[in-house]
Structure formats: C-alpha cells, structure tokens
Design a protein around this motif. Sequence first.
Motif, PDB file in Angstrom:
ATOM      1  N   CYS A 179      -8.207  -5.118  -6.969  1.00 55.92           N
ATOM      2  CA  CYS A 179      -6.634  -5.025  -7.498  1.00 55.92           C
ATOM      3  C   CYS A 179      -5.844  -6.141  -6.867  1.00 55.92           C
ATOM      4  O   CYS A 179      -4.666  -6.199  -6.992  1.00 55.92           O
ATOM      5  CB  CYS A 179      -5.957  -3.730  -7.013  1.00 55.92           C
ATOM      6  N   VAL A 231      -5.690   3.184  -6.669  1.00 56.55           N
ATOM      7  CA  VAL A 231      -7.129   2.723  -6.535  1.00 56.55           C
ATOM      8  C   VAL A 231      -7.971   4.170  -6.196  1.00 56.55           C
ATOM      9  O   VAL A 231      -7.273   4.765  -5.623  1.00 56.55           O
ATOM     10  CB  VAL A 231      -7.158   1.801  -5.211  1.00 56.55           C
ATOM     11  N   VAL A 286      -6.091  -5.615   3.354  1.00 54.18           N
ATOM     12  CA  VAL A 286      -5.775  -4.137   3.454  1.00 54.18           C
ATOM     13  C   VAL A 286      -6.387  -3.721   5.130  1.00 54.18           C
ATOM     14  O   VAL A 286      -5.631  -3.021   5.678  1.00 54.18           O
ATOM     15  CB  VAL A 286      -6.464  -3.408   2.480  1.00 54.18           C
ATOM     16  N   ALA A 329      -6.104  -7.089  -3.531  1.00 60.27           N
ATOM     17  CA  ALA A 329      -5.612  -6.988  -2.223  1.00 60.27           C
ATOM     18  C   ALA A 329      -6.497  -7.718  -1.416  1.00 60.27           C
ATOM     19  O   ALA A 329      -7.815  -7.402  -1.772  1.00 60.27           O
ATOM     20  CB  ALA A 329      -5.590  -5.453  -1.901  1.00 60.27           C
ATOM     21  N   ARG A 340     -12.599  -2.264   0.890  1.00 57.64           N
ATOM     22  CA  ARG A 340     -12.026  -3.501   0.714  1.00 57.64           C
ATOM     23  C   ARG A 340     -12.488  -4.156  -0.456  1.00 57.64           C
ATOM     24  O   ARG A 340     -11.795  -4.579  -1.247  1.00 57.64           O
ATOM     25  CB  ARG A 340     -13.020  -4.494   1.739  1.00 57.64           C
ATOM     26  N   TRP A 398      -1.894   0.324  -4.911  1.00 57.82           N
ATOM     27  CA  TRP A 398      -1.758  -0.984  -4.182  1.00 57.82           C
ATOM     28  C   TRP A 398      -0.822  -1.583  -5.436  1.00 57.82           C
ATOM     29  O   TRP A 398      -1.214  -1.731  -6.714  1.00 57.82           O
ATOM     30  CB  TRP A 398      -3.063  -1.719  -4.160  1.00 57.82           C
ATOM     31  N   PHE A 453     -10.152  -2.388  -3.311  1.00 63.21           N
ATOM     32  CA  PHE A 453      -8.634  -3.076  -3.226  1.00 63.21           C
ATOM     33  C   PHE A 453      -8.804  -4.405  -3.565  1.00 63.21           C
ATOM     34  O   PHE A 453      -7.845  -4.804  -4.387  1.00 63.21           O
ATOM     35  CB  PHE A 453      -8.016  -2.645  -1.860  1.00 63.21           C
ATOM     36  N   CYS A 512      -1.103  -5.799   4.304  1.00 60.07           N
ATOM     37  CA  CYS A 512      -1.049  -5.282   3.052  1.00 60.07           C
ATOM     38  C   CYS A 512      -0.014  -5.939   2.304  1.00 60.07           C
ATOM     39  O   CYS A 512       0.902  -5.290   1.651  1.00 60.07           O
ATOM     40  CB  CYS A 512      -0.687  -3.955   2.954  1.00 60.07           C
ATOM     41  N   LEU A 556       0.778  -1.258   0.128  1.00 57.95           N
ATOM     42  CA  LEU A 556       0.018  -0.097  -0.027  1.00 57.95           C
ATOM     43  C   LEU A 556       0.665   1.233  -0.294  1.00 57.95           C
ATOM     44  O   LEU A 556       1.731   1.320   0.953  1.00 57.95           O
ATOM     45  CB  LEU A 556      -0.664  -0.025   1.239  1.00 57.95           C
TER      46      LEU A 556
END
Length: 239
Positions: A218, A162, A223, A220, A212, A157, A215, A237, A146
């Motif tokens: 992407c 983002v 996070v 993730a 959430r 990210w 991310f 992260c 992050l």
Amino acid sequence: MTSTGPRKVLLVDDDPHIRQVLAFAFAKAGMSTEEAIDGEAALAMVSAAAPDLLVLDINMPRMDGLEVCRRLRAMDCAVPILFLSSRDEEIDRVLGIELGADDYVVKPFSPREVVARAGAILRRVAPAPAPPPARGAESEVRHGLLRLDTAGWQAFWNGEEVALTVTEFSLLAALLAAGNRILSRDALIDRLHGPGFAVTDRTIDSHIRNLRRKFAQCGAQDVIETRAGIGYRLGPCSN
C-alpha cells in the motif's frame, strides 16, 4: 462458549487417530468440531460454512496444509489457522506463518496444548462484553497514516484497508498501544498468548515480515521499526 453457541473448529488431518483425540479434547473444552481428511475437503468445507478456527496438518496427501493456507489467504479468507507440524519441519513452520497462519504446535503434541493455543487465538477475536457507554469512547485508533478499527478488526493505511490475519492485527495493535516503547519478542509473545507459551523468536519475526510486506504493497515504508537485539516498535507511519 459464546452467546451464539460453541465455537466451531475444523480439524484437518489424514490421521484418524489424531482427529479423534483432538475432537475429544475440544469437546471437553466446550467447542464443537468438524473433520476433513485432506486439504481439498477442508477447502470445500470452509467455503460452505466457515469455521471459527482451522487446525491444519502440514503433511497431507493430495494437498498439503501449506497449500490450503496459501489458497485461503489468496481468497482473503481470514479464518484463523493453527498448524500441526512435525519436529523436522522448521522451515515449513516458518513458511506457514509467512503464508498467514496464526500459530503452530509441534508433533508429538499434548491435546491440551492444542486446545490452549486454539483458545488463545479465539479469545483475540471473541467480542468482549459491552461496557457501559463512555463519553468519548472510540473503537478507532490512529497513528499517522495508520488507522485501526479495534471493534471490526480492520486495519487501514491512508484510507485503504490492509487485510491482516488475527495474529498480525493483534501484533500491530500491541505495538500501537505501546506508543514509542520498544517491545521485545518475548513481550509480544506474552501479549499474544500469555506467559509460558513456547513460541520461537522466528515466529514473531515472520509475522512482522508479513506486516511489513502487506503495508509495503500500500506504499507504507515506515510502519514498524526494528531495534537490533531488543525488539520492535511502531514507526512514525508517515510515508
């Protein structure tokens, strides 16, 4: 008031009395206003010249506020949005937050409360006075994959940007600044609005779900961590 002139607020409501009352209240606070009578007019005005803030009624003919919010966020328009909502529309208010609105005020409202909430949102995006240059000062903060650019209000990210709303970015920045500490919902509300603002826990939860989801798109998965009955903290992260 900023160095470039008063902040511009677009008031979107089909009730002319509400627009008039709010225009007067914002003028007293040193902000300029423009008015739109429905959602279609609001979209056209935002496209022509983006305001600093949108005060948006949920229930309007032709195109309601939720659809306006949905379309703006689909266009990656990051203009802050403050919803005006009736008392019996809690589901719509939560949906509005999940669509990307920053805050809401329940009708009947005090014009001073609307201006105060609008001011809180605008302060979060207002450029701070430039401090004397400090050796090693950084506008970027990193934690695992992050990265936050606090000067540009951008989140990344693993190198991919983002797109976040003002409130989502502010929440993430607050969690990052807290390090390994858990922040309660009340603590997060205080960081966003200052003490004394009436915001429900569900609003914070909706913003966290938004973060959430964005991310996760992407890749993730870690996070933000939830501590049941306590609050939230930033995850490792790492993936």
